[in-house]
Design a protein around this motif. Structure first.
Motif, PDB file in Angstrom:
ATOM      1  N   LEU A   1       0.921  -1.189   0.111  1.00  0.00           N
ATOM      2  CA  LEU A   1      -0.110   0.138   0.059  1.00  0.00           C
ATOM      3  C   LEU A   1       0.997   1.248   0.177  1.00  0.00           C
ATOM      4  N   MET A   2       1.800   1.151   0.688  1.00  0.00           N
ATOM      5  CA  MET A   2       2.669   2.360   0.970  1.00  0.00           C
ATOM      6  C   MET A   2       3.441   2.787  -0.336  1.00  0.00           C
ATOM      7  N   ALA A   3       3.814   1.664  -1.141  1.00  0.00           N
ATOM      8  CA  ALA A   3       4.322   2.003  -2.461  1.00  0.00           C
ATOM      9  C   ALA A   3       3.511   2.527  -3.368  1.00  0.00           C
ATOM     10  N   VAL A   4       2.061   2.327  -3.271  1.00  0.00           N
ATOM     11  CA  VAL A   4       1.230   2.989  -4.327  1.00  0.00           C
ATOM     12  C   VAL A   4       1.029   4.254  -3.696  1.00  0.00           C
ATOM     13  N   LEU A   5       1.065   4.582  -2.464  1.00  0.00           N
ATOM     14  CA  LEU A   5       0.801   6.034  -1.796  1.00  0.00           C
ATOM     15  C   LEU A   5       2.112   6.789  -2.193  1.00  0.00           C
TER      16      LEU A   5
ATOM     17  N   GLY B   1     -10.412  11.238   0.147  1.00  0.00           N
ATOM     18  CA  GLY B   1     -10.769  11.031  -1.201  1.00  0.00           C
ATOM     19  C   GLY B   1      -9.468  10.730  -2.045  1.00  0.00           C
ATOM     20  N   GLN B   2      -8.414  11.375  -1.922  1.00  0.00           N
ATOM     21  CA  GLN B   2      -7.140  11.100  -2.604  1.00  0.00           C
ATOM     22  C   GLN B   2      -6.689   9.954  -1.949  1.00  0.00           C
ATOM     23  N   VAL B   3      -6.610   9.618  -1.044  1.00  0.00           N
ATOM     24  CA  VAL B   3      -6.074   8.176  -0.656  1.00  0.00           C
ATOM     25  C   VAL B   3      -6.968   6.971  -1.042  1.00  0.00           C
ATOM     26  N   LEU B   4      -8.288   7.227  -1.066  1.00  0.00           N
ATOM     27  CA  LEU B   4      -8.983   5.916  -1.594  1.00  0.00           C
ATOM     28  C   LEU B   4      -8.908   5.889  -2.930  1.00  0.00           C
ATOM     29  N   ARG B   5      -9.060   7.122  -3.726  1.00  0.00           N
ATOM     30  CA  ARG B   5      -8.663   6.888  -5.217  1.00  0.00           C
ATOM     31  C   ARG B   5      -7.449   6.468  -5.729  1.00  0.00           C
ATOM     32  N   ALA B   6      -6.197   6.682  -4.861  1.00  0.00           N
ATOM     33  CA  ALA B   6      -5.050   6.142  -4.956  1.00  0.00           C
ATOM     34  C   ALA B   6      -5.008   4.612  -4.884  1.00  0.00           C
ATOM     35  N   LEU B   7      -5.734   4.070  -4.116  1.00  0.00           N
ATOM     36  CA  LEU B   7      -5.798   2.724  -3.506  1.00  0.00           C
ATOM     37  C   LEU B   7      -6.802   1.817  -4.117  1.00  0.00           C
ATOM     38  N   GLU B   8      -7.993   2.492  -4.356  1.00  0.00           N
ATOM     39  CA  GLU B   8      -9.144   1.817  -4.735  1.00  0.00           C
ATOM     40  C   GLU B   8      -9.225   1.940  -6.265  1.00  0.00           C
ATOM     41  N   GLY B   9      -8.513   2.811  -6.830  1.00  0.00           N
ATOM     42  CA  GLY B   9      -8.581   3.232  -8.493  1.00  0.00           C
ATOM     43  C   GLY B   9     -10.084   4.029  -8.640  1.00  0.00           C
TER      44      GLY B   9
END
Length: 142
Positions: A45-49, A77-85
């Motif tokens: 997850l941290m790699a994606v963030l 919202g930024q976090v969720l869009r980054a991780l959930e697409g």
């Protein structure tokens, strides 16, 4: 809409980074222990963030992760869009011909309004808001 573990754990990790920002970079191990998230999964997850510009990393014995911007500037919202697409309720909002009725479907209009409201709400909540809300409730939660 149901959030996956990616979204839920990502929000926990980002909250932890925000709550512990004054201590410098935070190790994966300490986040995992405090938030009850498996270390290996948290690394992914941290790699994606990091790729999305929400966190930075520092190598070495005192290394770890930190927020890339101050907590008031990062939204849920930024976090969720980054991780959930994305925060998508139904496929037809992303793919015009998902069901063949998208142009004249009255339900699609409703789905769009719900999705827009959900995105607006998620974008209105910052990591600092989460910290402040927990402090008011006395939850701490780090």
């Amino acid at each position: 809409m149901k959030l996956s573990t990616r979204g839920r754990y990502g929000i926990h990790a980002m909250y932890d980074l925000a709550a512990n920002a004054a201590d410098g970079p935070v190790s994966i191990k300490s986040i995992a222990e405090r938030q009850g998230v498996p270390e290996a999964y948290l690394e992914q997850l941290m790699a994606v963030l990091k790729r999305e510009g929400l966190v930075t990393s520092t190598r070495g014995a005192q290394g770890g992760y930190a927020l890339a911007r101050p907590a008031p500037e990062i939204t849920v919202g930024q976090v969720l869009r980054a991780l959930e697409g994305g925060l998508n309720l139904v496929d037809c909002l992303e793919e015009e011909d998902a069901c063949g009725r998208s142009c004249d479907c009255p339900s699609r209009i409703v789905y769009k309004k719900i999705q827009d409201g959900l995105n607006a709400l998620a974008d209105s909540i910052t990591l600092q808001d989460m910290i402040d809300d927990c402090a008011r409730k006395g939850a701490g939660g780090t």
